[in-house]
Design a protein around this motif. Structure first.
Motif, PDB file in Angstrom:
ATOM      1  N   ARG A   9       0.854  -1.199   0.000  1.00 27.31           N
ATOM      2  CA  ARG A   9       0.000   0.000   0.000  1.00 27.31           C
ATOM      3  C   ARG A   9       0.882   1.238   0.000  1.00 27.31           C
ATOM      4  N   GLN A  48      -2.190  -1.390  -3.594  1.00 28.13           N
ATOM      5  CA  GLN A  48      -3.229  -0.483  -3.075  1.00 28.13           C
ATOM      6  C   GLN A  48      -2.666   0.938  -3.162  1.00 28.13           C
ATOM      7  N   ARG A 118     -11.380   5.032   8.760  1.00 26.61           N
ATOM      8  CA  ARG A 118     -11.694   3.607   8.638  1.00 26.61           C
ATOM      9  C   ARG A 118     -12.395   3.287   7.320  1.00 26.61           C
ATOM     10  N   ARG A 119     -13.172   4.242   6.817  1.00 27.47           N
ATOM     11  CA  ARG A 119     -13.806   4.017   5.506  1.00 27.47           C
ATOM     12  C   ARG A 119     -12.765   4.029   4.402  1.00 27.47           C
ATOM     13  N   VAL A 121      -9.669   3.120   4.640  1.00 26.68           N
ATOM     14  CA  VAL A 121      -8.944   1.839   4.691  1.00 26.68           C
ATOM     15  C   VAL A 121      -9.767   0.754   3.994  1.00 26.68           C
ATOM     16  N   ARG A 122     -11.054   0.757   4.261  1.00 26.85           N
ATOM     17  CA  ARG A 122     -11.950  -0.248   3.659  1.00 26.85           C
ATOM     18  C   ARG A 122     -11.966  -0.123   2.126  1.00 26.85           C
ATOM     19  N   HIS A 123     -12.033   1.131   1.647  1.00 27.09           N
ATOM     20  CA  HIS A 123     -11.996   1.355   0.191  1.00 27.09           C
ATOM     21  C   HIS A 123     -10.725   0.751  -0.406  1.00 27.09           C
ATOM     22  N   GLU A 125      -8.854  -1.640   0.828  1.00 24.77           N
ATOM     23  CA  GLU A 125      -8.910  -3.106   0.906  1.00 24.77           C
ATOM     24  C   GLU A 125      -9.768  -3.684  -0.225  1.00 24.77           C
ATOM     25  N   LYS A 126     -10.770  -2.910  -0.640  1.00 27.38           N
ATOM     26  CA  LYS A 126     -11.634  -3.374  -1.734  1.00 27.38           C
ATOM     27  C   LYS A 126     -11.027  -3.079  -3.106  1.00 27.38           C
ATOM     28  N   ARG A 128     -10.112  -0.076  -4.326  1.00 28.03           N
ATOM     29  CA  ARG A 128     -10.405   1.238  -4.916  1.00 28.03           C
ATOM     30  C   ARG A 128      -9.224   2.164  -4.707  1.00 28.03           C
TER      31      ARG A 128
END
Ligand code: UDP
Length: 239
Positions: A9, A48, A118-119, A121-123, A125-126, A128
């Protein structure tokens, strides 16, 4: 040659100037598409990627303050400029099939998402690409510092600075043909020698969090991808 390090990342900081192309001001769509292509190539390899784009091609707080606009107001205007660049980059990336999210440090929910760590990080991980807009959300800072802050928050393996030249030199290579490029430096070298790489606050933040800074040319084809493979020309700054 860069060393072989496995990056999973990273955060890429691109100055507003890089989107300007040959224009004297604003956004050059062809140049923005070129930068987007470089991001896509690295992202396609499984990396990432988060992005911070500057705003200097549209508005710089400090120069506006010098001509009479109140400094904090001028800086907020500068931050809004980075949102425009982020949207241009989003459009360029999505046109070539890269899913992105723009997250702004200044909430403007009709245009993009507000920054929530946190959102973000989630993006990532997906898969994006997350484009961080509006700098840190605070006046008196720069997008270099914003890039360092987000790189630390996202726990990135490296902060990449895509510049007009292929690394850090001991003098300006555009003016001095004998300028020497450094392969490696420490964060402390950059601060002590006052090398014009990034703001000292950004370098200090990266030093304290032990995150390397990699400086490379954003305009050389495949350079982002190559540097990530440990093959490209760059300067690596690490403790
Ligand atoms: N800015 C700010 N706070 C931040 C990031 C940016 O006030 O956290 C303002 C500042 O006025 C700056 C402008 O936004 O001049 C554009 O950012 P910058 O100069 O860092 O862009 P770049 O040089 O990378 O294109």
């Amino acid at each position: 040659m860069a060393e072989k390090i496995k990056y999973s990342r990273v955060l890429l900081k691109v100055s507003g100037e890089a989107l300007m192309g040959d224009k004297a001001y604003g956004i050059d769509v062809a140049m923005t598409n070129k930068v987007a292509n470089e991001v896509k190539k690295a992202h396609d390899g499984g990396l990432q990627v988060c992005l911070v784009i500057g705003g200097g091609n549209i508005f710089r707080g400090l120069s506006a303050a010098a001509s009479g606009i109140e400094r904090s107001t001028a800086d907020y205007m500068g931050m809004l400029a980075t949102v425009m660049n982020a949207l241009a980059m989003q459009s360029a990336l999505e046109r070539i099939g890269v899913t992105t999210r723009v997250m702004s440090a200044i909430p403007m929910t009709t245009v993009c998402e507000p920054y929530i760590r946190r959102r973000a990080v989630r993006h990532l991980e997906k898969g994006r690409v997350v484009i961080f807009a509006a700098g840190t959300g605070n006046p008196y800072f720069t997008t270099d510092t914003a890039a360092a802050l987000r790189a630390a928050e996202m726990d990135c393996d490296a902060l990449l600075k895509g510049t007009q030249v292929d690394g850090v030199y001991d003098s300006d290579p555009k003016e001095n043909p004998d300028a020497k490029r450094y392969d490696t430096l420490t964060h402390m070298d950059v601060i002590a020698k006052e090398l014009k790489v990034m703001d000292s606050s950004a370098v200090t933040l990266m030093k304290e969090n032990n995150i390397p800074i990699i400086v490379f040319s954003i305009h050389k084809p495949d350079s982002f991808e190559n540097v990530m493979k440990g093959e490209g020309i760059c300067t690596i700054i690490r403790t």
